[in-house]
Motif scaffolding. Sequence first.
Motif, PDB file in Angstrom:
ATOM      1  N   GLU A 431      -8.755  -2.943  13.322  1.00 29.37           N
ATOM      2  CA  GLU A 431      -9.402  -3.539  12.148  1.00 29.37           C
ATOM      3  C   GLU A 431      -9.047  -2.733  10.905  1.00 29.37           C
ATOM      4  O   GLU A 431      -8.822  -3.285   9.846  1.00 29.37           O
ATOM      5  CB  GLU A 431     -10.921  -3.565  12.392  1.00 29.37           C
ATOM      6  CG  GLU A 431     -11.722  -4.298  11.330  1.00 29.37           C
ATOM      7  CD  GLU A 431     -12.108  -3.416  10.152  1.00 29.37           C
ATOM      8  OE1 GLU A 431     -12.240  -3.948   9.044  1.00 29.37           O
ATOM      9  OE2 GLU A 431     -12.261  -2.180  10.337  1.00 29.37           O
ATOM     10  N   ASP A 432      -8.965  -1.402  11.054  1.00 34.38           N
ATOM     11  CA  ASP A 432      -8.683  -0.605   9.850  1.00 34.38           C
ATOM     12  C   ASP A 432      -7.250  -0.809   9.339  1.00 34.38           C
ATOM     13  O   ASP A 432      -7.003  -0.769   8.149  1.00 34.38           O
ATOM     14  CB  ASP A 432      -9.019   0.885  10.055  1.00 34.38           C
ATOM     15  CG  ASP A 432      -8.205   1.532  11.152  1.00 34.38           C
ATOM     16  OD1 ASP A 432      -7.495   0.817  11.880  1.00 34.38           O
ATOM     17  OD2 ASP A 432      -8.294   2.775  11.285  1.00 34.38           O
ATOM     18  N   GLN A 433      -6.318  -1.105  10.266  1.00 34.59           N
ATOM     19  CA  GLN A 433      -4.954  -1.406   9.821  1.00 34.59           C
ATOM     20  C   GLN A 433      -4.928  -2.716   9.036  1.00 34.59           C
ATOM     21  O   GLN A 433      -4.303  -2.816   7.981  1.00 34.59           O
ATOM     22  CB  GLN A 433      -4.007  -1.537  11.016  1.00 34.59           C
ATOM     23  CG  GLN A 433      -3.701  -0.211  11.690  1.00 34.59           C
ATOM     24  CD  GLN A 433      -2.816  -0.409  12.906  1.00 34.59           C
ATOM     25  OE1 GLN A 433      -2.920  -1.403  13.621  1.00 34.59           O
ATOM     26  NE2 GLN A 433      -1.933   0.545  13.152  1.00 34.59           N
ATOM     27  N   PHE A 435      -7.442  -4.125   7.476  1.00 38.30           N
ATOM     28  CA  PHE A 435      -8.142  -3.959   6.205  1.00 38.30           C
ATOM     29  C   PHE A 435      -7.262  -3.234   5.184  1.00 38.30           C
ATOM     30  O   PHE A 435      -7.226  -3.595   4.013  1.00 38.30           O
ATOM     31  CB  PHE A 435      -9.471  -3.208   6.392  1.00 38.30           C
ATOM     32  CG  PHE A 435     -10.127  -2.841   5.098  1.00 38.30           C
ATOM     33  CD1 PHE A 435     -10.548  -3.836   4.224  1.00 38.30           C
ATOM     34  CD2 PHE A 435     -10.290  -1.519   4.726  1.00 38.30           C
ATOM     35  CE1 PHE A 435     -11.131  -3.511   3.001  1.00 38.30           C
ATOM     36  CE2 PHE A 435     -10.866  -1.188   3.510  1.00 38.30           C
ATOM     37  CZ  PHE A 435     -11.288  -2.187   2.646  1.00 38.30           C
ATOM     38  N   TYR A 436      -6.550  -2.244   5.657  1.00 44.66           N
ATOM     39  CA  TYR A 436      -5.671  -1.497   4.748  1.00 44.66           C
ATOM     40  C   TYR A 436      -4.659  -2.446   4.103  1.00 44.66           C
ATOM     41  O   TYR A 436      -4.436  -2.419   2.900  1.00 44.66           O
ATOM     42  CB  TYR A 436      -4.954  -0.384   5.522  1.00 44.66           C
ATOM     43  CG  TYR A 436      -4.266   0.638   4.646  1.00 44.66           C
ATOM     44  CD1 TYR A 436      -4.970   1.703   4.119  1.00 44.66           C
ATOM     45  CD2 TYR A 436      -2.912   0.537   4.359  1.00 44.66           C
ATOM     46  CE1 TYR A 436      -4.348   2.652   3.315  1.00 44.66           C
ATOM     47  CE2 TYR A 436      -2.268   1.476   3.555  1.00 44.66           C
ATOM     48  CZ  TYR A 436      -2.994   2.534   3.041  1.00 44.66           C
ATOM     49  OH  TYR A 436      -2.377   3.462   2.252  1.00 44.66           O
ATOM     50  N   CYS A 437      -4.046  -3.302   4.910  1.00 46.78           N
ATOM     51  CA  CYS A 437      -3.071  -4.271   4.383  1.00 46.78           C
ATOM     52  C   CYS A 437      -3.745  -5.237   3.410  1.00 46.78           C
ATOM     53  O   CYS A 437      -3.231  -5.503   2.323  1.00 46.78           O
ATOM     54  CB  CYS A 437      -2.428  -5.069   5.513  1.00 46.78           C
ATOM     55  SG  CYS A 437      -1.376  -4.080   6.571  1.00 46.78           S
ATOM     56  N   LEU A 438      -4.890  -5.764   3.810  1.00 49.13           N
ATOM     57  CA  LEU A 438      -5.601  -6.724   2.955  1.00 49.13           C
ATOM     58  C   LEU A 438      -5.932  -6.073   1.617  1.00 49.13           C
ATOM     59  O   LEU A 438      -5.747  -6.664   0.558  1.00 49.13           O
ATOM     60  CB  LEU A 438      -6.902  -7.182   3.626  1.00 49.13           C
ATOM     61  CG  LEU A 438      -6.774  -8.038   4.889  1.00 49.13           C
ATOM     62  CD1 LEU A 438      -8.132  -8.185   5.571  1.00 49.13           C
ATOM     63  CD2 LEU A 438      -6.199  -9.406   4.563  1.00 49.13           C
ATOM     64  N   GLN A 439      -6.417  -4.823   1.676  1.00 55.37           N
ATOM     65  CA  GLN A 439      -6.794  -4.130   0.449  1.00 55.37           C
ATOM     66  C   GLN A 439      -5.594  -3.983  -0.477  1.00 55.37           C
ATOM     67  O   GLN A 439      -5.720  -3.970  -1.679  1.00 55.37           O
ATOM     68  CB  GLN A 439      -7.389  -2.753   0.785  1.00 55.37           C
ATOM     69  CG  GLN A 439      -8.316  -2.188  -0.284  1.00 55.37           C
ATOM     70  CD  GLN A 439      -7.679  -2.018  -1.649  1.00 55.37           C
ATOM     71  OE1 GLN A 439      -6.678  -1.310  -1.782  1.00 55.37           O
ATOM     72  NE2 GLN A 439      -8.228  -2.674  -2.664  1.00 55.37           N
ATOM     73  N   ARG A 440      -4.408  -3.908   0.103  1.00 55.87           N
ATOM     74  CA  ARG A 440      -3.216  -3.769  -0.740  1.00 55.87           C
ATOM     75  C   ARG A 440      -2.629  -5.127  -1.105  1.00 55.87           C
ATOM     76  O   ARG A 440      -1.501  -5.223  -1.575  1.00 55.87           O
ATOM     77  CB  ARG A 440      -2.181  -2.877  -0.045  1.00 55.87           C
ATOM     78  CG  ARG A 440      -2.700  -1.471   0.269  1.00 55.87           C
ATOM     79  CD  ARG A 440      -3.142  -0.720  -0.995  1.00 55.87           C
ATOM     80  NE  ARG A 440      -4.338   0.102  -0.798  1.00 55.87           N
ATOM     81  CZ  ARG A 440      -4.330   1.400  -0.534  1.00 55.87           C
ATOM     82  NH1 ARG A 440      -3.207   2.049  -0.438  1.00 55.87           N
ATOM     83  NH2 ARG A 440      -5.464   2.049  -0.377  1.00 55.87           N
TER      84      ARG A 440
END
Lengths: 484, 249
Positions: A431-433, A435-440
């Motif tokens: 999930e954190d991977q 989210f990291y992509c989405l945030q960018r």
Amino acid sequence: MSSAALETKETVAGLGEKYKYGFVTDIEMERAPKGLSEDTVRYISAKKGEQEWMLEWRLAAFRRWLSMKEPNWARVRYPAIDYQNAYYYAAPKNTPLKQSLDEVDPKLLETYKKLGIPLHEQMALAGVAVDAVFDSVSVATTFKEKLNEAGVIFCPMSEAIRDYPELVKKYLGSVVPVTDNFFATLNSAVFSDGTFVYVPKGVRCPMELSTYFRINASETGQFERTIIVADEGSYVSYLEGCTAPKRDENQLHAAVVELVALDNAEIKYSTVQNWYPGDENGLGGIYNFVTKRGDCRGVRSKISWTQVETGSAITWKYPSCILRGDESVGEFYSIAIANNFQQADTGTKMIHLGKNTRSRIIAKGISAGKAQNTYRGLVSVYGKAENARNFTQCDSLLIGRDCGAHTVPYIESRNPSARIEHEATTSKIAEDQLFYCLQRGIAQEEAVALIVNGFCKEVLQQLPMEFAVEAQKLVGISLEGSVG
Amino acid sequence: MLDIKNLHVTVAGKEILRGLNLRVDAGQVHAIMGPNGSGKSTLSYVLAGRAGYEITEGSMTYNGENLAALPPEQRAAKGVFLAMQYPVEIPGVTTMMFLKSALNAQRRGRGESEMDAIGILKTVRKKAAALNISEDMLKRALNVGFSGGEKKRLEILQMSLFEPKLAILDETDSGLDIDALRLVAEGVNSLRAPERAMLVITHYQRLLDYIVPDRIHVLANGRIVAEGGKELALELEAKGYEQIVKDAA
Ligand SMILES: Nc1ncnc2c1ncn2[C@@H]1O[C@H](COP(=O)(O)OP(=O)(O)OP(=O)(O)O)[C@@H](O)[C@H]1O
Ligand SMILES: [Mg+2]
């Protein structure tokens, strides 16, 4: 990746469906009568204008097949196949082997163009020769003359049987014996075409060779046979691609591939398998039951298999290496993606017979939807294989909760000097991977494609440049709709 | 630019933010300080739109828009950037590839044309050099095997590449050596602009020597309990959170 992923997404969206090769070519076909009998075998052999020896070889295989049982050890489930309810030969009418591309039916040229494979040499991918197999026959082969100049034989199998009978007799069935397994024996009886490659001593094949397999006709199986022989000190890189129309029915594809590498020769064999996988509910799709084996017959020979398996309802496939020559090397790089209701049972066998033989296995399995993905591998070290080495790495990536990944490694060692290493991991797209992509700013589907491509990188890197980008896109497309 | 009112946020059934109010105007830099576990990272995640952070009450308005209604990638395209406390590793995806994908995804999200690979490469190289990030790092898989400080510098590189409107820096200074701290601060300061706002989460007064904030907020137990100018940081340093929280009560 970003733009590649986007481009594919748009293409797919434009077609309004996920599988963009699902169209059917409307062309007049000639078929063998439905069903499988000695008459079917005779029909195919006669169509090919084969000599007696070839017919006898086929008939022997057929008789043998009658006494064999379909294997059931793989982790795949499917309703019983009715072998009498299919066609074993289908070819576009009036397409005997063409001497020039101008004689090929424009509909066929159009079909391959739509698949992204231009056959006209002036438009063709630079440096790649293509053999185009449509249902049961080869319809075009490019760059033959240029290859002939180098002494390389690259032609449809049926042509090789006619023009190079001695070479064919020497190698046909020499790696995968007629009696090898149910599907290989069936193939031996009814194979209709495929590609034959011979690279003479000391020749480095001047271009990439490739075959594009297309199943078009309904209720028809495709049974091709490919033989690649690399004579002493030669090198060849070969790639096959496969697609089929969308249909509600299941169609059988049972190929046999035999590779022979003599002293100091190297064969690099790459596959991008994108047979129709069936729909989201598991309806339709190709049953892909394939026997592929390479024989490192000579000293210091090398055979490397790279496969990207994204299609088919069922994949049953174990490209293997027999490391017979001392110091020979076998490699297997695999990406197997199973989405929706696809089932993949794939892996490799590395049979160490010679001294100082080495093998390397890198398998990446990705499961999504309700799919089941199994890696099945055998590393076997015989008593005389002093100092054999194997390294195996199997990584599984799960997307969602309803899919499964299974790893079934068998190891047999009869020589104490053998060194066998096995590593396996199973992970989820974290999930954190995501989210990291989405945030960018990277949206979900592109993020999944990016992460999965990263996961497969070691294998994608093995593909010839011309096909790596294509394969990357395919990885993204196959997983569309798998998250969220 | 950012207006948070009475924000209540629940994570895994537990209320973490309990009536938080915060307003940051364009052109300003605000610092948020507060004890471990007080909800600083939670605030940053909820602003960025991470799944699992449920808003049960209150509102977040960003340039007049209801931020909560936007999916995270659209928030990014609209200029919300979060430099994470724990940057994530993505094996097999080179840093350069990731930067390119992200930049173009944001541009597409804004309806702008994509930037070509060479243009991006040039820009990234220039900005990377300023942060002492080597070519080699750009070729390696994103954050994989990067040291703590390298990961943080890469977050700042992304900030300077994306040029966000609202940048949230969650403990970007932790794990940085003195030189890196200065580089990062320079990076942040060079982005200070009338149209841009920044929210800097930190535990250390030291960072605020370099990045001088317009306002400092103290977050404790899911609420802002104290506010002040840059001198508040010195007071915190001297007294500790416990006293400040007590004083505020
Ligand atoms: N997924 C979760 N499940 C349960 N509790 C959580 C979860 N995520 C955060 N919390 C809790 O919420 C509280 C606030 O966490 P948060 O990370 O926002 O603190 P912080 O102020 O950033 O602390 P630090 O200074 O240590 O970074 C903590 O008590 C933490 O344990
Ligand atoms: Mg935190």
